[in-house]
Enzyme design. Structure first.
Site, PDB file in Angstrom:
ATOM      1  N   CYS A  44       0.840  -1.194   0.000  1.00 41.67           N
ATOM      2  CA  CYS A  44       0.000   0.000   0.000  1.00 41.67           C
ATOM      3  C   CYS A  44       0.882   1.254   0.000  1.00 41.67           C
ATOM      4  O   CYS A  44       1.576   1.515  -0.975  1.00 41.67           O
ATOM      5  CB  CYS A  44      -1.009  -0.041   1.135  1.00 41.67           C
ATOM      6  SG  CYS A  44      -2.363   1.137   0.905  1.00 41.67           S
ATOM      7  N   HIS A 155      -3.828  -4.625   0.082  1.00 48.11           N
ATOM      8  CA  HIS A 155      -3.368  -5.189   1.357  1.00 48.11           C
ATOM      9  C   HIS A 155      -3.494  -6.708   1.307  1.00 48.11           C
ATOM     10  O   HIS A 155      -4.582  -7.241   1.500  1.00 48.11           O
ATOM     11  CB  HIS A 155      -4.218  -4.641   2.517  1.00 48.11           C
ATOM     12  CG  HIS A 155      -3.896  -3.243   2.884  1.00 48.11           C
ATOM     13  ND1 HIS A 155      -2.912  -2.923   3.782  1.00 48.11           N
ATOM     14  CD2 HIS A 155      -4.397  -2.062   2.448  1.00 48.11           C
ATOM     15  CE1 HIS A 155      -2.835  -1.607   3.897  1.00 48.11           C
ATOM     16  NE2 HIS A 155      -3.719  -1.067   3.098  1.00 48.11           N
ATOM     17  N   GLU A 157      -2.514  -8.824   3.485  1.00 49.20           N
ATOM     18  CA  GLU A 157      -2.842  -9.329   4.823  1.00 49.20           C
ATOM     19  C   GLU A 157      -4.326  -9.217   5.129  1.00 49.20           C
ATOM     20  O   GLU A 157      -4.808  -9.846   6.074  1.00 49.20           O
ATOM     21  CB  GLU A 157      -1.999  -8.601   5.879  1.00 49.20           C
ATOM     22  CG  GLU A 157      -2.445  -7.194   6.215  1.00 49.20           C
ATOM     23  CD  GLU A 157      -2.084  -6.099   5.209  1.00 49.20           C
ATOM     24  OE1 GLU A 157      -2.353  -4.921   5.515  1.00 49.20           O
ATOM     25  OE2 GLU A 157      -1.550  -6.405   4.120  1.00 49.20           O
TER      26      GLU A 157
END
Length: 173
Positions: A44, A155, A157
């Site tokens: 990001c 992202h 994650e």
């Protein structure tokens, strides 16, 4: 350096991110890691910080690890564009020239979606290896790469199993 790989995460504004890297004396370390050809992953804002320059809140110099500029997402017409861009979008891989990217995406399926939240996008045709189509058919950079460095605008994650697979493949590279 006894670093095997490095992840540069980030959320927030470009200038604040660069200021923090300088304050913590991390900039020289990042360039040293890059010279050692250790894999680096920017996530990001981390991806954007690796660019040459950003136009978020004025003109600000980046790390220049992957040449390119960071500009506000635009729809090139008068329609109101809702920013930040938030949502789940698939990847359109446009180049498979980078060995690290190939290793990271080897288990990603065409319909896998990834979580984005951003108002700026990296413009660097030479180093963008994947795009995503967001609302109003706007194309944004989703993956940039140069040698041992990869940037992800989304992202991983927060992107479920597909995102975790990307991270696992990066670490195993």
């Amino acid at each position: 350096s006894d670093t095997d790989c490095l992840i540069l995460p980030g959320v927030g504004a470009f200038k604040h991110g660069m200021d923090a890297l300088y304050e913590e004396k991390i900039v020289d370390f990042l360039h040293e890691v890059n010279k050692s050809r250790i894999p680096i992953l920017g996530i990001c804002l981390g991806m954007q910080l690796m660019s040459t320059l950003s136009y978020e809140f004025g003109e600000n110099k980046g790390l220049n690890l992957i040449p390119g500029e960071v500009k506000r997402i635009s729809n090139n017409d008068d329609k109101k564009l809702r920013l930040p861009n938030v949502g789940w979008f698939s990847l359109d891989i446009s180049s498979r020239k980078n060995e690290l990217v190939n290793a990271m995406i080897k288990d990603v399926k065409k319909n896998d979606k990834f979580y984005f939240i951003h108002s700026y996008t990296v413009t660097s045709n030479d180093f963008v290896v994947a795009y995503s189509m967001i609302s109003q058919n706007i194309r944004v950079s989703s993956i940039t790469a140069r040698d041992n460095i990869v940037g992800l605008q989304f992202h991983p994650e927060k992107s479920g199993p597909a995102g975790l697979t990307l991270l696992k493949n990066f670490i195993n590279f």
